[in-house]
Design an enzyme around this catalytic site. Structure first.
Site, mmCIF file in Angstrom:
data_model
loop_
_atom_site.group_PDB
_atom_site.id
_atom_site.type_symbol
_atom_site.label_atom_id
_atom_site.label_comp_id
_atom_site.label_asym_id
_atom_site.label_seq_id
_atom_site.Cartn_x
_atom_site.Cartn_y
_atom_site.Cartn_z
ATOM 1 N N HIS A 21 0.837 -1.196 0.000
ATOM 2 C CA HIS A 21 0.000 0.000 0.000
ATOM 3 C C HIS A 21 0.878 1.255 0.000
ATOM 4 O O HIS A 21 1.958 1.259 0.588
ATOM 5 C CB HIS A 21 -0.895 0.034 1.238
ATOM 6 C CG HIS A 21 -1.680 -1.219 1.433
ATOM 7 N ND1 HIS A 21 -2.687 -1.607 0.576
ATOM 8 C CD2 HIS A 21 -1.601 -2.185 2.381
ATOM 9 C CE1 HIS A 21 -3.191 -2.750 1.007
ATOM 10 N NE2 HIS A 21 -2.552 -3.133 2.090
ATOM 11 N N HIS B 105 3.362 -7.609 1.617
ATOM 12 C CA HIS B 105 2.711 -8.523 2.561
ATOM 13 C C HIS B 105 1.590 -9.310 1.910
ATOM 14 O O HIS B 105 1.049 -8.919 0.867
ATOM 15 C CB HIS B 105 2.144 -7.742 3.749
ATOM 16 C CG HIS B 105 1.064 -6.764 3.385
ATOM 17 N ND1 HIS B 105 1.333 -5.504 2.917
ATOM 18 C CD2 HIS B 105 -0.287 -6.875 3.389
ATOM 19 C CE1 HIS B 105 0.190 -4.874 2.669
ATOM 20 N NE2 HIS B 105 -0.819 -5.681 2.945
ATOM 21 N N ARG C 54 -1.490 -4.843 -6.108
ATOM 22 C CA ARG C 54 -1.165 -6.274 -6.137
ATOM 23 C C ARG C 54 0.079 -6.487 -6.974
ATOM 24 O O ARG C 54 0.135 -6.062 -8.128
ATOM 25 C CB ARG C 54 -2.305 -7.059 -6.801
ATOM 26 C CG ARG C 54 -3.433 -7.361 -5.906
ATOM 27 C CD ARG C 54 -4.421 -8.328 -6.603
ATOM 28 N NE ARG C 54 -5.718 -8.020 -6.072
ATOM 29 C CZ ARG C 54 -6.723 -7.492 -6.756
ATOM 30 N NH1 ARG C 54 -6.610 -7.260 -8.050
ATOM 31 N NH2 ARG C 54 -7.842 -7.222 -6.161
ATOM 32 N N GLU D 62 -1.170 -0.391 8.223
ATOM 33 C CA GLU D 62 -2.113 -1.299 8.872
ATOM 34 C C GLU D 62 -1.389 -2.144 9.911
ATOM 35 O O GLU D 62 -0.150 -2.136 9.989
ATOM 36 C CB GLU D 62 -2.786 -2.202 7.828
ATOM 37 C CG GLU D 62 -1.837 -3.090 7.062
ATOM 38 C CD GLU D 62 -2.500 -3.774 5.855
ATOM 39 O OE1 GLU D 62 -2.980 -3.067 4.953
ATOM 40 O OE2 GLU D 62 -2.506 -5.016 5.814
HETATM 41 ZN ZN ZN Z 1 -2.860 -4.998 3.031
#
Ligand code: ZN
Length: 318
Positions: A98, A173, A193, A116
């Site tokens: 991200h 991740h 992605r 996150e």
């Molecule tokens: Zn994520």
């Protein structure tokens, strides 16, 4: 001012990698047999939660944020900053990354990047995540991606229930099959992605990849952040601060009886009940709590306590 906690009706998202544990373990009325995400505390336009009780019943969290900022301690910003999800990974999620705030604003025209963190609620024996990579530089990362050297590039880490991972923006991740995770994150839905295991999406075609963006935003080399937990043990409760960083603090509260845990240095609190049942008491009013509840304790709630057996993940914006 009204101190009624805002109990929230989550928004659910079907995913090719989702399953049924959100129904089986939490009792949620999920929309299908491949439900991947429960957005429990969300004001994000892609899935806002709805207030279930009190004077603001029926309002979405973003509407409450816009019209009743006093409940949120007059916290600044056009957009509610955080998002709490529970994810049921029956299959592997894509390997992804991200952007940070600056990149997200400039390139995606959205208010937040996505940092996150994950609390592992449950997982199968031997479950893993992808966390970081082995490339020493951006050039080496690009080369490994272009040559599809996934096995040597991606770092796999074994996980067990109760583990906690901090995933700052730029961290490569993937949550992998078997993991049931509570995620606290910035309120963002921007995902790049880099690898999706060459599998078909819901429509039979591969899901879109975002190779160039992934390479641009990936932290190279990867560094594991150092986490220090702060534990406060009381007679009938344990409070573990898992993380305190730029965007949020996240804690795990284990209540076994009665507890008065509240410190006053928060604008408002986000709470998710992972297990158990009990009562939240705010200024002598009782609110029952049960597994699967998501709620916000508003600003200015001075006298707050708990009774019962409860496992909670609690966060607040910094
Ligand atoms: Zn994520």
């Amino acid at each position: 001012m009204d101190k009624t906690p805002l109990f929230l009706q989550p928004a659910f998202h079907e995913k090719i990698w989702g399953g049924t544990r959100l129904r089986d373990l939490f009792g949620y009325d999920i929309p299908g047999e491949t439900t991947g995400e429960c957005w429990g505390i969300s004001a994000h336009p892609n899935g806002p939660a709805t207030i279930k009780n009190g004077p603001l019943q029926g309002m979405t969290l973003d509407q409450a944020w816009s019209s009743h900022r006093e409940l949120f301690g007059h916290y600044s910003g056009d957009d509610f900053p955080l998002l709490t999800k529970i994810l049921d990974a029956k299959k592997d999620l894509s390997v992804q990354v991200h952007p940070d705030d600056a990149y997200a604003r400039e390139k995606e025209h959205v208010p937040f990047g996505k940092t996150e963190c994950w609390y592992i609620i449950d997982c199968d024996e031997g479950s893993e995540i992808v966390y970081g990579h082995t490339a020493p530089s951006k050039e080496a990362f690009r080369q490994a991606v272009e040559e599809k050297k996934w096995d040597s590039l991606l770092r796999r880490v074994k996980v067990k229930p109760g583990d906690f991972f901090y995933v700052p923006s730029g961290t490569i991740h993937a949550i992998c099959s078997g993991c049931l995770i509570l995620e606290t994150q910035q309120s963002s839905d921007t995902t790049y992605r880099v690898y999706d295991y060459d599998r078909p999406g819901a429509d039979g075609k591969p899901r879109e990849l975002h190779i160039e963006q992934s390479i641009e935003v990936a932290n190279c080399p990867h560094h594991d952040p150092e986490l220090t937990y702060h534990v406060r043990q009381e007679a009938q409760a344990r409070f573990t601060e898992l993380l305190r960083e730029d965007y949020f603090t996240v804690s795990h509260w284990e209540i076994r009886g009665h507890a008065d845990p509240i410190q006053k240095n928060w604008p408002f609190l986000l709470m998710s009940v992972l297990d158990g049942e009990g009562t939240l008491v705010i200024e002598s009013k009782n609110y029952p709590l049960k597994k699967g509840d998501h709620l916000i304790v508003p600003s200015g709630a001075e006298s707050v306590s708990f009774d019962g057996t409860l496992d909670l993940i609690v966060s607040n914006p910094v």
